[in-house]
Design an enzyme around this catalytic site. Structure first.
Site, short mmCIF file in Angstrom:
data_model
loop_
_atom_site.label_atom_id
_atom_site.label_comp_id
_atom_site.label_asym_id
_atom_site.label_seq_id
_atom_site.Cartn_x
_atom_site.Cartn_y
_atom_site.Cartn_z
N LYS A 179 18.00 80.22 57.02
CA LYS A 179 16.73 80.49 56.19
C LYS A 179 16.11 81.81 56.90
O LYS A 179 14.89 81.89 56.24
CB LYS A 179 15.77 79.39 56.25
CG LYS A 179 16.37 77.96 55.54
CD LYS A 179 15.08 76.72 55.58
CE LYS A 179 15.94 75.63 55.38
NZ LYS A 179 14.94 74.51 55.90
N MET A 229 9.36 75.71 67.42
CA MET A 229 8.60 76.48 66.44
C MET A 229 7.26 76.86 66.67
O MET A 229 6.36 76.67 65.88
CB MET A 229 8.85 75.92 65.01
CG MET A 229 10.48 75.76 64.64
SD MET A 229 10.60 74.58 63.09
CE MET A 229 10.67 73.04 63.87
N ASP A 266 23.95 77.54 59.76
CA ASP A 266 22.54 77.77 59.76
C ASP A 266 22.45 78.97 60.77
O ASP A 266 23.32 79.41 61.48
CB ASP A 266 21.85 76.87 60.86
CG ASP A 266 21.27 76.00 60.00
OD1 ASP A 266 21.07 76.19 58.73
OD2 ASP A 266 20.49 75.07 60.61
#
Lengths: 248, 248
Positions: free
Chosen positions: B58, B170, B37
């Site tokens: 991502k 986040m 990741d």
């Protein structure tokens, strides 16, 4: 003379000796004194044969050691001689209901420098070893961690309505009252619930049920502390995601 | 022929390469394929020079890899040849907003056996590296972990009134809205709040303020993702318990 006194607060993880971190391992290998807990697996002590090891668990011995005594002992051991490297080894993560903060406050007050080695918390890992993720897209986008202990009074479950997954530590003794409170606070009696005893260890046992049935299930199986309770739809994922097979 | 296909979902911890667990280290050393990741520090890959390593983050690359593609690639890599040992390395703990559950569900559906190596979650460790314990006797006896991402809609803060410490992952992009929502939901504008960017790494930076001032503070310092936000009285403990000095 500058004192060498130093305290490292280490989270040992939920029980599996391999869930210790590399940094935790190094701290143990470099320790001169190790103060360890009931929940810190004795297997960890193999990493520090050079150290003086002192059991300060609050359970399992007839003599009950109180928190202020632990703080005092830790400070005293760190100040001995020209100062010593002390590791305070605690089960789980030291900053989650571990009173690690209080122990570091005692160090700060005594002028002893310190550091924290975060650990794998049993609040997350015990469910994981039972195949239960605390969050899951579409099912749970938040979780709360509470203590089921009544030492500081009961939690106010009615105002937790929007938390998807609840994790209750130190909850087995009062499970019947706690689940009753949750139902009274508006949670569905059919909400899935699980209790994981000795999570991550070979002796791990899991009880599964609903909010209305889990207390009876836990009593029937005779599960006891240390155990973690999980309440929420994510418990249903265990059917698909269970993976841990304790050795026979 | 029995397939050797096996997937190990490993939590790499918050960033400090030494917060990897011993079990995570062993999984990397035995891996044939490692899917890693954005948040899994590249330093971890030094443990698996023997493995095929594939970046599936991502963020940070122009090409955006979607979750179903990651699941598919993982299953495909595990099934290659006579089956391969795949490690899926994720930042933090793989069962906390990591979509690890979904990845294991894909394995289950493809008939691939799997296991979980729990990790140190940044939800707890980033605050710890900023000197902030999530619970503290007399100050906080519960905490909740939420995402500040709006991908699945906003959290309902009004019904979190009894949770003492809030951890928002986040959350930096929408911090002004989130703190506004919390104040609108009844939290005091004077409640201490902190944002920890790149927690546990040498580049760690911390902004401290109150619910009403933290968003401006974060903008002034230019903090960005990845960052963890903590709201609650425990933030005040940082004055006494701060210990981590990032190397100059």
């Amino acid at each position: 003379m500058i004192s060498r006194a130093f305290v490292t607060l280490v989270g040992a993880g939920p029980g599996d000796p391999e869930l210790l971190t590399l940094r935790g391992l190094r701290a143990l290998q470099e320790a001169e004194v190790v103060l360890f807990d009931y929940l810190a697996n004795p297997a960890f002590l193999q990493h520090c044969p050079q150290a003086e090891t002192i059991y300060v668990g609050k359970k399992g011995y007839s003599e009950y050691i109180k928190q202020p005594q632990i703080n005092e002992l830790m400070v005293q051991k760190a100040q001995e001689g020209g100062g010593r490297r002390v590791v305070r080894l605690k089960g789980g993560d030291p900053f989650v209901f571990g009173r690690g903060g209080e122990e570091l406050a005692a160090c700060a007050e005594a002028g002893i420098p310190f550091e924290v080695v975060s650990g794998v918390t049993s609040a997350i890992a015990a469910p994981a070893y039972a195949g239960i993720p605390l969050t899951y897209r579409g099912l749970a986008r938040s979780f709360a961690v509470l203590t089921g202990s009544t030492q500081e009074g009961r939690a106010h479950f009615e105002s937790l309505a929007s938390v998807d997954t609840l994790v209750l530590l130190m909850s087995v003794t009062h499970l019947r009252e706690i689940t009753g409170d949750l139902i009274a606070a508006g949670r569905s009696p059919d909400l899935p619930a699980a209790v994981i005893e000795w999570g991550s260890l070979p002796r791990q046992r899991v009880a599964v049920g609903t909010l209305s049935s889990i207390a009876a299930e836990v009593e029937a199986q005779g599960l006891q502390a240390p155990a973690v309770t999980v309440v929420g739809e994510v418990v249903g994922l265990r059917e698909k995601l269970d993976w841990f097979v304790p050795p026979a």
